[in-house]
Write a protein that holds these residues in place. Sequence first.
Motif, mmCIF file in Angstrom:
data_model
loop_
_atom_site.group_PDB
_atom_site.id
_atom_site.type_symbol
_atom_site.label_atom_id
_atom_site.label_comp_id
_atom_site.label_asym_id
_atom_site.label_seq_id
_atom_site.Cartn_x
_atom_site.Cartn_y
_atom_site.Cartn_z
ATOM 1 N N GLY A 44 0.939 -1.418 0.309
ATOM 2 C CA GLY A 44 -0.159 0.100 0.114
ATOM 3 C C GLY A 44 0.900 1.234 -0.064
ATOM 4 N N SER A 51 1.594 2.285 -3.938
ATOM 5 C CA SER A 51 0.293 2.717 -4.414
ATOM 6 C C SER A 51 -0.283 4.117 -3.832
ATOM 7 N N SER A 52 0.089 4.291 -2.739
ATOM 8 C CA SER A 52 -0.180 5.861 -2.310
ATOM 9 C C SER A 52 0.650 6.700 -2.891
ATOM 10 N N ASN A 87 -0.850 9.800 -5.685
ATOM 11 C CA ASN A 87 -0.689 11.438 -5.774
ATOM 12 C C ASN A 87 -0.096 11.726 -7.231
ATOM 13 N N TYR A 116 -7.321 6.387 -6.299
ATOM 14 C CA TYR A 116 -7.466 6.084 -4.912
ATOM 15 C C TYR A 116 -6.523 5.048 -4.529
ATOM 16 N N ASN A 117 -5.977 5.009 -3.326
ATOM 17 C CA ASN A 117 -5.064 3.732 -2.830
ATOM 18 C C ASN A 117 -5.843 2.675 -2.297
ATOM 19 N N GLY A 165 -4.624 0.101 -1.338
ATOM 20 C CA GLY A 165 -3.604 -0.847 -0.423
ATOM 21 C C GLY A 165 -2.940 -2.254 -0.702
#
Length: 112
Positions: free
Chosen positions: A80, A83-84, A88, A98-99, A101
């Motif tokens: 996760g 992917s965060s 961005n 959206y993340n 995770g």
Amino acid sequence: MNFAETDFVSKRFISEQQPVQHYLKGFFRNGAIIIDIRSNEAYHQEHIKGTTNIPFEKLKLAIPALKQINRVYILVCETGASSSIAVNILRNEGIEAYNGGCWKQISEIVLN
């Protein structure tokens, strides 16, 4: 059907009090695409059917195509964290992302 035309809660209604995971299932049901940003090797060893693999290092090259498809994207990786960062990158390009995770957990959230 355009995502904005659905009766589902859009991103502008997501507050800090409701975790994004609460909305991921609805996003997926309304046409969101799950992108697994792990390496090709990791993805081909094991992945969730129906997800798309775009390795993190190739994500920026995929931005024009993602914009053209114009969908909501849920990004997943091993833990996760990556992917965060990827979320961005896409948001800075005006892409709704959206993340999701960890890739192993996304099936419990949206695919069941």
